[in-house]
Design a protein around this motif. Structure first.
Motif, short mmCIF file in Angstrom:
data_model
loop_
_atom_site.label_atom_id
_atom_site.label_comp_id
_atom_site.label_asym_id
_atom_site.label_seq_id
_atom_site.Cartn_x
_atom_site.Cartn_y
_atom_site.Cartn_z
N LEU A 34 9.27 25.22 39.25
CA LEU A 34 8.28 24.11 38.49
C LEU A 34 8.93 22.90 37.82
N PRO A 37 9.17 19.26 40.73
CA PRO A 37 8.37 17.93 41.08
C PRO A 37 8.92 16.71 40.53
N ILE A 38 9.85 16.79 39.14
CA ILE A 38 10.18 15.98 38.63
C ILE A 38 11.15 15.03 39.72
N ARG A 48 1.22 8.92 43.75
CA ARG A 48 1.78 10.37 44.01
C ARG A 48 0.50 10.94 44.65
N GLU A 49 0.68 12.08 45.66
CA GLU A 49 -0.25 12.75 46.18
C GLU A 49 -0.82 13.73 45.01
N THR A 50 -1.62 13.52 44.13
CA THR A 50 -1.70 14.51 43.14
C THR A 50 -2.49 15.63 43.50
N ALA A 51 -3.17 15.44 44.69
CA ALA A 51 -3.85 16.91 45.05
C ALA A 51 -2.78 17.86 45.65
N TRP A 52 -1.62 17.11 46.25
CA TRP A 52 -0.97 18.08 46.99
C TRP A 52 0.08 18.50 45.97
N GLY A 54 -0.87 19.06 42.97
CA GLY A 54 -1.54 20.36 42.09
C GLY A 54 -1.43 21.66 43.43
N VAL A 55 -1.59 21.62 44.54
CA VAL A 55 -1.63 22.48 45.48
C VAL A 55 -0.35 23.38 45.23
N LEU A 57 1.94 23.59 42.61
CA LEU A 57 1.79 24.01 41.36
C LEU A 57 1.18 25.51 41.40
N PHE A 58 -0.25 25.49 42.32
CA PHE A 58 -0.82 26.67 42.16
C PHE A 58 -0.20 27.71 43.06
N TRP A 61 2.58 29.15 41.15
CA TRP A 61 1.98 30.07 40.06
C TRP A 61 1.80 31.23 40.87
#
Lengths: 115, 899
Positions: A34, A37-38, A48-52, A54-55, A57-58, A61
């Motif tokens: 987790l 990503p830093i 950043r590719e925010t959507a990627w 997010g993917v 992270l989930f 998870w």
């Protein structure tokens, strides 16, 4: 035949110990993944590719949840048979001394005296 | 949507919750609902972590700072996935020590120190206040959304009064269900069930909005994907310190938040539930956050620029005319706010009453005797604390004006409770942690938090002036609240977290290293840190023989309630192998009693109460040697000798008791034999005399019939005596024929009272009965049972020596058994005689020879055994008290198997 079953039980106790180790390691692995990503630097100052992200992270998870569920099942089963394992280790300790040499164990000595 | 329809929906939702909580408690009492303690309900109840802050605020957070919102859920995910490290130990300790709150746990570990309990309580109350204010704010805001959208019905109400009404309603609900009884384990089944239902509501609501947004407003996941990358949200910047700090912060908060501790540890009924929660709770969190970013992105695109992103969950469906969906979302938000406030106020009120009110009361009352109803005092204290906590939340809300963004307030509160983390982890992992260290760490951490984060949260001109922010107090630059020791350029929140936790930990470690723990601390430290190893070797803390068990029973009754206390003492007595309700005050028993009381009033108070009755706690050098492991074996050996000696003493005492009983019985038997010969002889003499006169013949007929009547009456008396003896022997052999049928308990008692009224009819008795509780139908032998009742009532009429005699008859149903107590207000039966009253031929005195040969209670005992029940003497009830216990439905003869 008598010697086989302790070996089998000891293996089970061994597996349970490693399962507990895994349960202890899981949050450390999770924290590492987790925090990863830093270190991701967007190439050339691009957004950043925010959507990627997010993917990613989930997905992590979900993997953590799955691993925890799998471990929890084994750990609970292990808790229930904790007493069995205490008994197993005792048997294991006893079977460390070869049962077929009569002079070794106290039991063998007694049997010899009886004769 | 009309505003009053909204109010109506809220009210009916609240009523539904009432009904669920009520039904759950009823089911639980009937012992019928195992699923109430299932892992599912446990996991769902944990979801109070997701408050209105999550429900509304997460979307706003995502709209402002992108994926950073997820850190708040990633921390708890790591803690739960790693349950084998911390949570498992916490729950085990909580159950073993009967911990009632986080303050109780910390105070109990550090030598049952009340000072620490007070510190933690105050910290929790201060930290929770903004959080409760946040919940009130979110409910108020969401009301406001509906009111502005369609203002007919009511106009937009004053937001302050909305918040006030919500606070009052929540206080009422919490008081009704959170303080109905003093549960020994502080478990509130009704509330936990209601909260589990609320958890489902908020999850469903958020998922529904999310699905609507992704598949109706947008064209599925792919479209959402593109929209995310195209939106302003894609430009968020991952700040490493915030990302790491917030994950750590939320992980700490999930362990330390009083409300989380309440559901996680205190309400945990089965440790195995934790294993399920270890993956199910992270799953719940992931489900709650999966649609957050899509809702934020679509909201930013579709709603006007000035719209508050904190309310997108509500305003997005509303703007599309989806009233129903918006209503569902509203109820979800309402659920999140209410469930958090309810649990938080229960947890805080328990702390306030156990650590502030009880100790005050203990030190203020004049005598050492525990008088009055302590339960009522504690319950009142809790009720007032609940109202107080909610009042504080409301006060904060109206003072701060409810302006700051939701997430900011939540994080301030998180950092506050995180200050307990070092003391808590030290408590369960480090035996060297001491009270001095813990209090130093807590105080310093708390002070730094207040200085750098809490007080600045009121804004420039609030508590601090602007110059204080810019130049520091008295112009000392390195004390600037948001740049302590010259550390500028850090995010204010992370800055406060960093400094408060660092200084806290340093103070905790140094304080622990330089101080020396008290004996109780060391014993408790061993019990906490080695909770998995010390299952059977709990150090003995109490000295035997200085305490009257009856005193303890009185104390326990006032705190636990009559029923619970009697049951507990009865079990303990049975475990020691003696009957009745008064066990020997062995160290084990005192220890168990202390923990039982701790469940109701907290460890420190329970320890103080027992210490007053039992003398000082015996934590001697000997115990410490054992704790220190140094000469463990020698101590172990002498300890065993000690235990053996105690065991032998106890056995000797039991033998002495048995011997005494036998001697007394033998004396009684002799006395009875001479008495029965006398009883037989007197009628025999008169029968013989009168029959001789009759035989002589020349008697006038009227005199003859008079003499014949005397002969007849004497013969009847003889027969009755012989009948009693025969009855007893039949009952004892178990060959009695029972006539089983349904009978009304009420009528049986009526009958008994009527029949017994002939005994000493000149005495006027006041009878107290509770008729509704007597409305039971028993399947039993009614004639035999009423024989027992008549006997007990007549005994009371005969022997109660009060000037204004009273008789109380209490009926209780416990599962499939019925308990009937007969309690009078006389002087009762002396302790040394309580043992023998059920023996045959026993008679306490000859003061009132009101007939009978001392067989009445012996017959009663045999009858009850035949009816599958018992009869026993209840000590310490303020008079002679007998308890009859019998099955509700007797199916067959209880001796049929043996015969």
């Amino acid at each position: 035949m008598r010697r086989r079953s302790p070996v089998f039980l000891a293996r089970r106790a061994y597996r349970l110990r490693r399962l507990r180790d895994a349960a202890r390691l899981l949050p450390l692995a999770g924290a590492f993944l987790l925090l990863l990503p830093i270190l991701w630097e967007p190439a050339g100052g691009a957004a950043r590719e925010t959507a990627w992200d997010g993917v990613y992270l989930f997905v992590i998870w979900g993997l953590l949840i799955g691993a925890a569920a799998w471990l929890a099942r084994g750990l609970v089963a292990g808790e229930d048979s904790d007493d069995d394992i205490a008994a197993d280790t005792a048997i294991e300790a006893m079977s460390d001394s070869p049962p077929d040499s009569p002079t070794d164990g106290p039991a063998g000595g007694l049997a010899g005296g009886g004769r | 949507m009309p505003f009053n329809l909204l109010v109506l929906a809220c009210l009916s939702y609240a009523i539904l919750l009432f009904a669920i909580a009520f039904a759950a408690e009823r089911n639980m009492q009937a012992g019928a609902a195992r699923w109430l303690r299932s892992p599912l309900v446990y996991t769902l109840s944990l979801s109070i972590y997701c408050t209105a802050w999550t429900f509304y605020g997460a979307v706003g957070y995502a709209a402002r700072s992108g994926l950073e919102f997820a850190t708040i859920y990633l921390g708890p995910t790591l803690v739960f996935v790693g349950w084998w490290w911390i949570l498992r130990k916490l729950v085990r300790i909580g159950r073993r020590q009967r911990v009632t709150s986080i303050a109780d746990m910390i105070s109990s570990r550090y030598g049952k120190s009340n000072l620490l309990g007070v510190i933690v309580t105050v910290m929790c109350v201060v930290a929770a206040t903004p959080y409760i204010a946040l919940q009130l704010q979110s409910v108020t805001l969401s009301f406001g959304v509906f009111a502005t959208a369609g203002t007919y019905g009511w106009a937009l109400p004053d937001t302050n009064s909305t918040a006030l009404w919500v606070a009052v309603g929540l206080a009422l609900f919490t008081i009704l269900f959170g303080t109905r009884n003093l549960d020994a384990n502080e478990q509130h089944t009704g509330i936990v069930t209601a909260i589990a239902v609320e958890a489902v509501v908020k999850l469903v609501a958020l998922l529904a909005v999310g699905i609507y947004v992704v598949w109706v407003l947008a064209d599925g996941p792919v479209d959402i994907f593109e929209r995310i990358n195209a939106s302003a949200l894609a430009d968020w910047e991952l700040i490493p310190s915030r990302w790491t700090g917030l994950i750590a912060l939320s992980a700490a908060a999930v362990l330390c938040l009083p409300r989380m501790f309440q559901v996680l540890v205190v309400e945990c009924s089965d440790e195995r539930n934790l294993a399920t929660a270890s993956w199910a709770f992270p799953l719940y969190l992931a489900a709650m956050s999966i649609f957050v970013v899509p809702i934020a992105v679509v909201g930013l695109q579709m709603l006007p620029a000035g719209a508050n992103p904190d309310l997108f969950v509500l305003t997005l469906p509303l703007s599309q005319g989806q009233g129903g969906l918006a209503m569902l979302a509203f109820l979800g938000g309402f659920s999140s706010a209410t469930s958090m406030v309810i649990v938080a106020s229960i947890a805080l009120s328990t702390m306030v009453s156990n650590h502030i009110v009880m100790p005050l009361w203990l030190s203020l009352r004049p005598t050492r005797e525990v008088t009055g109803d302590v339960r009522r005092l504690v319950l009142h204290a809790r009720r007032f604390s609940i109202a107080g906590v909610l009042g504080l939340g409301y006060l904060y809300y109206s003072l701060s004006g409810g302006s700051a963004a939701l997430a900011a307030i939540g994080l301030i509160s998180f950092v506050g409770v995180a200050q307990m983390l070092p003391a808590m982890l030290g408590a369960i992992f480090w035996r060297g942690a001491t009270r001095v260290g813990a209090s130093a760490g807590l105080c310093i951490g708390f002070a730094v938090w207040a200085y750098t984060l809490f007080l600045p949260s009121f804004g420039p001109g609030g508590v601090y002036s602007l110059s204080m922010f810019m130049e520091g107090p008295f112009g000392i630059g390195w004390l600037r609240p948001q740049a302590l020791f010259g550390v500028a350029g850090m995010d204010p929140l992370i800055h406060a977290l960093f400094w408060s936790l660092s200084l806290n930990t340093v103070a905790f470690a140094i304080g622990s290293l330089v101080s020396f723990p008290t004996p109780v601390e060391r014993v408790q430290g061993l019990a906490f840190v080695n909770v998995f190893d010390t299952e059977r070797t709990e150090p003995l803390a109490w000295e035997t023989g200085q305490v009257e068990t009856e005193e303890l029973l009185k104390l326990a009754q006032r705190i636990l309630g009559d029923e619970q206390a009697l049951t507990f003492f009865e079990h303990a007595a049975a475990e020691q192998g003696t009957g009745g309700y008064l066990p020997d005050p062995t160290p084990e028993f005192l220890d168990a009693l202390e923990r039982k009381l701790a469940g109701a009033v907290g460890a420190a108070a329970a320890h103080a109460m027992i210490a007053e009755l039992a003398g000082r706690a015996r934590v001697t050098v000997a115990d410490l040697m054992r704790v220190a492991d140094e000469t463990a074996q020698i101590m172990e050996y002498s300890g065993r000798l000690e235990a053996q000696r105690a065991e032998m003493e106890r056995t000797a005492r039991q033998l002495r008791e048995a011997n005494e009983k036998l001697t007394q019985l033998s004396i009684q038997k002799d006395a009875f034999l001479s008495q029965i010969s006398h009883e037989l002889r007197t009628p025999m003499t008169s029968i013989r005399a009168f029959s001789e006169i009759l035989m002589e013949g020349d008697v006038p007929p009227e005199v003859a019939s008079g003499q014949a009547r005397i002969i007849h009456e004497e013969a009847i008396r003889l027969t009755r005596l012989l009948d009693d003896l025969l009855d007893l022997s039949v009952l004892e052999n178990g060959t009695v024929q029972l006539d089983l049928r349904l009978a009304s308990l009420n009528e049986l008692i009526d009958r008994a009272l009527r029949s017994a009224a002939q005994v000493r009819p000149e005495r006027v008795f006041t009878i107290w009965r509770d008729l509704p509780s007597e409305a039971l139908f028993l399947r039993t032998d009614p004639d035999r049972l009423s024989q027992v009742f008549i006997n007990l009532v007549s005994n009371s009429r005969k022997y109660c020596d009060a000037a204004r005699p009273e008789l109380r008859i209490n009926v209780k149903q416990r599962g499939a058994r019925v308990i009937v107590d007969f309690i009078d207000n006389g002087s009762g039966i002396p302790k040394d005689k309580q043992q023998i009253i059920f023996e045959k031929f026993a008679r306490l005195s000859d003061q009132t020879r009101a007939g009978g040969a001392g067989l009445g209670l012996a017959i009663c005992r045999e009858i009850m055994a035949n009816l599958g029940g018992t009869i026993a003497y209840l000590p310490a009830q303020g008079g002679a008290a007998f308890r009859v216990t019998l099955p509700l439905r007797l199916e067959k003869h209880p001796f049929a198997d043996a015969a």
